[in-house]
Design a protein around this motif. Structure first.
Motif, PDB file in Angstrom:
ATOM      1  N   SER A  64       0.832  -1.206   0.000  1.00 51.97           N
ATOM      2  CA  SER A  64       0.000   0.000   0.000  1.00 51.97           C
ATOM      3  C   SER A  64       0.868   1.257   0.000  1.00 51.97           C
ATOM      4  N   SER A  65       2.046   1.159   0.601  1.00 53.35           N
ATOM      5  CA  SER A  65       2.966   2.294   0.606  1.00 53.35           C
ATOM      6  C   SER A  65       3.498   2.567  -0.789  1.00 53.35           C
ATOM      7  N   ILE A  66       3.703   1.502  -1.559  1.00 50.55           N
ATOM      8  CA  ILE A  66       4.166   1.677  -2.938  1.00 50.55           C
ATOM      9  C   ILE A  66       3.080   2.330  -3.773  1.00 50.55           C
ATOM     10  N   HIS A  67       1.845   1.906  -3.561  1.00 49.21           N
ATOM     11  CA  HIS A  67       0.716   2.485  -4.296  1.00 49.21           C
ATOM     12  C   HIS A  67       0.545   3.968  -3.967  1.00 49.21           C
ATOM     13  N   TYR A  68       0.967   4.370  -2.790  1.00 56.39           N
ATOM     14  CA  TYR A  68       0.880   5.780  -2.417  1.00 56.39           C
ATOM     15  C   TYR A  68       1.759   6.628  -3.339  1.00 56.39           C
ATOM     16  N   TYR A  69       2.977   6.122  -3.611  1.00 53.94           N
ATOM     17  CA  TYR A  69       3.906   6.856  -4.476  1.00 53.94           C
ATOM     18  C   TYR A  69       3.636   6.597  -5.961  1.00 53.94           C
ATOM     19  N   PHE A  70       3.307   5.344  -6.268  1.00 48.53           N
ATOM     20  CA  PHE A  70       3.083   4.951  -7.659  1.00 48.53           C
ATOM     21  C   PHE A  70       1.799   4.122  -7.726  1.00 48.53           C
ATOM     22  N   PRO A  71       0.668   4.772  -7.991  1.00 49.27           N
ATOM     23  CA  PRO A  71      -0.631   4.089  -7.970  1.00 49.27           C
ATOM     24  C   PRO A  71      -0.684   2.824  -8.830  1.00 49.27           C
ATOM     25  N   ALA A  72       0.006   2.843  -9.977  1.00 45.70           N
ATOM     26  CA  ALA A  72       0.033   1.677 -10.856  1.00 45.70           C
ATOM     27  C   ALA A  72       1.479   1.347 -11.217  1.00 45.70           C
ATOM     28  N   LYS A  73       1.716   0.110 -11.595  1.00 49.21           N
ATOM     29  CA  LYS A  73       3.066  -0.310 -11.956  1.00 49.21           C
ATOM     30  C   LYS A  73       3.605   0.499 -13.131  1.00 49.21           C
ATOM     31  N   ASP A  74       2.709   0.876 -14.039  1.00 46.83           N
ATOM     32  CA  ASP A  74       3.118   1.689 -15.193  1.00 46.83           C
ATOM     33  C   ASP A  74       3.707   3.024 -14.739  1.00 46.83           C
ATOM     34  N   ASP A  75       3.156   3.594 -13.678  1.00 48.56           N
ATOM     35  CA  ASP A  75       3.674   4.860 -13.148  1.00 48.56           C
ATOM     36  C   ASP A  75       5.097   4.676 -12.627  1.00 48.56           C
ATOM     37  N   LEU A  76       5.312   3.581 -11.925  1.00 46.90           N
ATOM     38  CA  LEU A  76       6.636   3.273 -11.374  1.00 46.90           C
ATOM     39  C   LEU A  76       7.650   3.057 -12.497  1.00 46.90           C
ATOM     40  N   VAL A  77       7.267   2.260 -13.485  1.00 56.67           N
ATOM     41  CA  VAL A  77       8.187   1.927 -14.574  1.00 56.67           C
ATOM     42  C   VAL A  77       8.521   3.166 -15.401  1.00 56.67           C
ATOM     43  N   LEU A  78       7.527   4.004 -15.657  1.00 56.03           N
ATOM     44  CA  LEU A  78       7.773   5.222 -16.427  1.00 56.03           C
ATOM     45  C   LEU A  78       8.786   6.118 -15.719  1.00 56.03           C
ATOM     46  N   GLU A  79       8.629   6.283 -14.411  1.00 54.67           N
ATOM     47  CA  GLU A  79       9.558   7.127 -13.655  1.00 54.67           C
ATOM     48  C   GLU A  79      10.948   6.486 -13.604  1.00 54.67           C
ATOM     49  N   ALA A  80      10.994   5.151 -13.510  1.00 57.50           N
ATOM     50  CA  ALA A  80      12.282   4.456 -13.509  1.00 57.50           C
ATOM     51  C   ALA A  80      12.993   4.647 -14.848  1.00 57.50           C
ATOM     52  N   VAL A  81      12.241   4.598 -15.939  1.00 62.46           N
ATOM     53  CA  VAL A  81      12.829   4.816 -17.267  1.00 62.46           C
ATOM     54  C   VAL A  81      13.349   6.244 -17.386  1.00 62.46           C
ATOM     55  N   ARG A  82      12.574   7.202 -16.918  1.00 63.21           N
ATOM     56  CA  ARG A  82      12.998   8.600 -16.987  1.00 63.21           C
ATOM     57  C   ARG A  82      14.280   8.825 -16.187  1.00 63.21           C
ATOM     58  N   LEU A  83      14.341   8.259 -15.003  1.00 61.75           N
ATOM     59  CA  LEU A  83      15.517   8.419 -14.147  1.00 61.75           C
ATOM     60  C   LEU A  83      16.736   7.755 -14.783  1.00 61.75           C
ATOM     61  N   TYR A  84      16.549   6.544 -15.269  1.00 59.49           N
ATOM     62  CA  TYR A  84      17.636   5.804 -15.912  1.00 59.49           C
ATOM     63  C   TYR A  84      18.113   6.538 -17.166  1.00 59.49           C
ATOM     64  N   SER A  85      17.182   6.994 -17.981  1.00 52.75           N
ATOM     65  CA  SER A  85      17.534   7.688 -19.217  1.00 52.75           C
ATOM     66  C   SER A  85      18.307   8.970 -18.931  1.00 52.75           C
ATOM     67  N   SER A  86      17.824   9.734 -17.965  1.00 57.80           N
ATOM     68  CA  SER A  86      18.474  10.997 -17.622  1.00 57.80           C
ATOM     69  C   SER A  86      19.917  10.770 -17.197  1.00 57.80           C
ATOM     70  N   LYS A  87      20.138   9.794 -16.334  1.00 50.12           N
ATOM     71  CA  LYS A  87      21.487   9.517 -15.822  1.00 50.12           C
ATOM     72  C   LYS A  87      22.396   8.956 -16.911  1.00 50.12           C
ATOM     73  N   THR A  88      21.872   8.009 -17.685  1.00 52.16           N
ATOM     74  CA  THR A  88      22.684   7.340 -18.699  1.00 52.16           C
ATOM     75  C   THR A  88      23.032   8.271 -19.854  1.00 52.16           C
ATOM     76  N   LEU A  89      22.045   9.034 -20.327  1.00 48.69           N
ATOM     77  CA  LEU A  89      22.302   9.949 -21.432  1.00 48.69           C
ATOM     78  C   LEU A  89      23.208  11.096 -21.001  1.00 48.69           C
ATOM     79  N   SER A  90      23.084  11.527 -19.745  1.00 45.14           N
ATOM     80  CA  SER A  90      23.954  12.575 -19.231  1.00 45.14           C
ATOM     81  C   SER A  90      25.407  12.104 -19.221  1.00 45.14           C
ATOM     82  N   ALA A  91      25.630  10.875 -18.792  1.00 43.55           N
ATOM     83  CA  ALA A  91      26.994  10.322 -18.779  1.00 43.55           C
ATOM     84  C   ALA A  91      27.540  10.229 -20.199  1.00 43.55           C
ATOM     85  N   MET A  92      26.699   9.810 -21.123  1.00 51.71           N
ATOM     86  CA  MET A  92      27.115   9.710 -22.527  1.00 51.71           C
ATOM     87  C   MET A  92      27.516  11.072 -23.078  1.00 51.71           C
TER      88      MET A  92
END
Length: 210
Positions: A64-92
């Motif tokens: 339930s705590s996870i749902h508080y931050y990310f109501p659906a798994k798609d929300d979590l995955v989208l934010e994880a992709v954004r974070l990963y992309s930002s860090k990886t592309l910045s390093a590149m």
């Protein structure tokens, strides 16, 4: 030093806390911990390879705590992709622009290798691309944006190398960049399979002019 009631000198008690033993992630806010673990799970298991229950066990919270931050798994995955992309592309993009093109590609390959961790991970966006039929449109678009940004940077490096005569490129630069990025993604899969990062270097060596 002080004397006790029985006349015997006693030493003050010193208590030392070993702070180095505390895992850094435990000091992060819950939301950040969830995102870090989600990225690792996506890189090792893929989109369909974990649930909120798995994530809750890793962070030691209720689902339930996870749902508080990310109501659906798609929300979590989208934010994880954004974070990963930002860090990886910045390093590149922070690879020294003054370096020779072939050295830039080697640095890029080294960054890909670092993403593998102990050899059990692959590129997060590469893993998600394999799950394309399961991805919602917003996540798919975010993954596509990562691919396109990576390919655009590689195209510039290839063009520079071809102009200097240090890299061998056949045909259209943009097509070559897409092929090269696909080769990097494939080499990470093979590297995990054979537990060797040498295959990443093979991709760069194949482009060098004789």
């Amino acid at each position: 030093m002080e004397a006790g009631h029985d006349g015997v000198h006693s030493h003050p008690l010193h208590i030392y806390l070993v702070v180095d033993s505390i895992h850094p992630m435990e000091t992060l806010p819950v939301r950040d911990q969830l995102l870090q673990h989600a990225q690792t799970l996506l890189m090792t298991r893929g989109y369909n390879g974990f649930s909120y229950r798995d994530l809750a066990a890793l962070v030691d919270v209720k689902t339930s705590s996870i749902h508080y931050y990310f109501p659906a798994k798609d929300d979590l995955v989208l934010e994880a992709v954004r974070l990963y992309s930002s860090k990886t592309l910045s390093a590149m993009r922070h690879i020294d622009a003054s370096l020779p093109p072939e050295t830039k590609l080697k640095r890029y390959a080294d960054q890909f290798g670092a993403l593998m961790g102990d050899g059990d991970r692959i590129c997060l966006c590469g893993m998600l691309a394999a799950d394309i039929t399961s991805l919602p449109d917003n996540v798919r678009h975010a993954v596509q944006a990562f691919f396109e940004a990576s390919e655009a940077w590689l195209a510039k490096v290839l063009a520079e190398g071809m102009k200097q005569g240090t890299l061998h490129v056949s045909g259209n630069i943009e097509c070559a960049a897409r092929s090269l990025f696909a080769a990097f993604q494939g080499s990470v899969l093979a590297s995990r399979l054979f537990q060797s990062k040498a295959r990443l270097r093979d991709v760069v060596n194949a482009l060098k002019s004789k």
